[in-house]
Design a protein around this motif. Sequence first.
Motif, PDB file in Angstrom:
ATOM      1  N   ASN A  19     -13.214   6.609  28.419  1.00 35.99           N
ATOM      2  CA  ASN A  19     -12.354   7.417  29.097  1.00 35.99           C
ATOM      3  C   ASN A  19     -10.964   7.185  28.920  1.00 35.99           C
ATOM      4  O   ASN A  19     -10.217   8.120  28.944  1.00 35.99           O
ATOM      5  N   LEU A  20     -10.467   6.086  28.696  1.00 36.38           N
ATOM      6  CA  LEU A  20      -9.368   5.518  28.596  1.00 36.38           C
ATOM      7  C   LEU A  20      -8.844   6.329  27.002  1.00 36.38           C
ATOM      8  O   LEU A  20      -7.661   6.733  26.979  1.00 36.38           O
ATOM      9  N   THR A  21      -9.592   5.966  26.240  1.00 38.61           N
ATOM     10  CA  THR A  21      -9.183   6.830  24.756  1.00 38.61           C
ATOM     11  C   THR A  21      -9.011   8.120  25.001  1.00 38.61           C
ATOM     12  O   THR A  21      -7.861   8.858  24.729  1.00 38.61           O
ATOM     13  N   GLU A  22     -10.080   9.088  25.698  1.00 39.52           N
ATOM     14  CA  GLU A  22      -9.901  10.328  25.990  1.00 39.52           C
ATOM     15  C   GLU A  22      -8.416  10.819  26.956  1.00 39.52           C
ATOM     16  O   GLU A  22      -7.851  11.614  26.268  1.00 39.52           O
ATOM     17  N   ALA A  23      -8.079   9.928  27.640  1.00 40.70           N
ATOM     18  CA  ALA A  23      -7.051  10.020  28.562  1.00 40.70           C
ATOM     19  C   ALA A  23      -5.644  10.058  27.732  1.00 40.70           C
ATOM     20  O   ALA A  23      -4.873  10.898  27.382  1.00 40.70           O
ATOM     21  N   ILE A  24      -5.716   8.819  26.803  1.00 37.28           N
ATOM     22  CA  ILE A  24      -4.379   8.822  25.709  1.00 37.28           C
ATOM     23  C   ILE A  24      -4.397  10.182  24.741  1.00 37.28           C
ATOM     24  O   ILE A  24      -3.496  10.532  24.439  1.00 37.28           O
ATOM     25  N   GLN A  25      -5.799  10.623  24.199  1.00 33.89           N
ATOM     26  CA  GLN A  25      -5.684  11.388  23.576  1.00 33.89           C
ATOM     27  C   GLN A  25      -5.060  12.691  24.077  1.00 33.89           C
ATOM     28  O   GLN A  25      -4.668  13.695  23.171  1.00 33.89           O
ATOM     29  N   ASN A  26      -5.371  12.874  25.337  1.00 36.49           N
ATOM     30  CA  ASN A  26      -4.873  14.006  26.286  1.00 36.49           C
ATOM     31  C   ASN A  26      -3.213  13.820  26.560  1.00 36.49           C
ATOM     32  O   ASN A  26      -2.913  14.672  27.342  1.00 36.49           O
TER      33      ASN A  26
END
Length: 252
Positions: free
Chosen positions: A68-75
């Motif tokens: 989830n954290l990686t996804e948030a950062i990519q966004n």
Amino acid sequence: KAMSSGKLQTGLLVAGYFVYLLVGAAVFQALERTAEKQEKMAAAQMKEAFLQNFTHLTVAEMEQFMKNLTEAIQNGVYPVGNESQIEESNWDFSNSFFFAGTVVSTIGYGTLRPKTAGGQIFCVFFALFGIPLNIVFLHRVGKMLSLLCKRLGKFLYEKGMRKKKIKFLTLLFFLATGILVFLCLPSLFFQITEGWSYSEGIYFAFITLSTIGFGDYVVGKQPGRNYFSYYRTLVAIWILFGLAWIALLFNL
């Protein structure tokens, strides 16, 4: 008369171009801002939950958190620091205008991108009409610059210089001033404002003006740095004139 109608056309084109970018920026902002705010709040809640339970999380839960954290950062959502970041939008007007500029100029860094269905569909149509408009605009600005070039040539010709030599000198002059104005000086400016090294500044300037636009370096994006308010708008204008200069070089 031809001269004045040409000036009028140029004025209308420049005005139309900027209005197109401003309207596009406003639409992107309207479509994307709310979705982004929800995303930021979700990220903040996820962080809260993690901080409350991190002592007894299972491996699977930990993996999910990392995902989830990686996804948030990519966004483009960085759940670092306090709540104030929820208020700061990536889609404020300056950022939206910058984004609209990177779309029509085909740079496309990829750090800011539309995530709602509406924003994505609008982006397709915005680019479809915006890219040709951008080409016409750059061509016109390039033409104006080449008129300066002709004047310089005429001046040298009247001073009794040979045509071949004049061609070489004007090309050299435009190459040298362009490299100074669009690569060397901005890189100094980025070095001061972004804290990059000078070579990183040169690299960023080149990757941007060649419209490669990797997105590994982007202006005005570092958390914790204070930028002055119209910084990205200024950079957008630098990009436009830099692109016009490159178009002119190809013409010459």
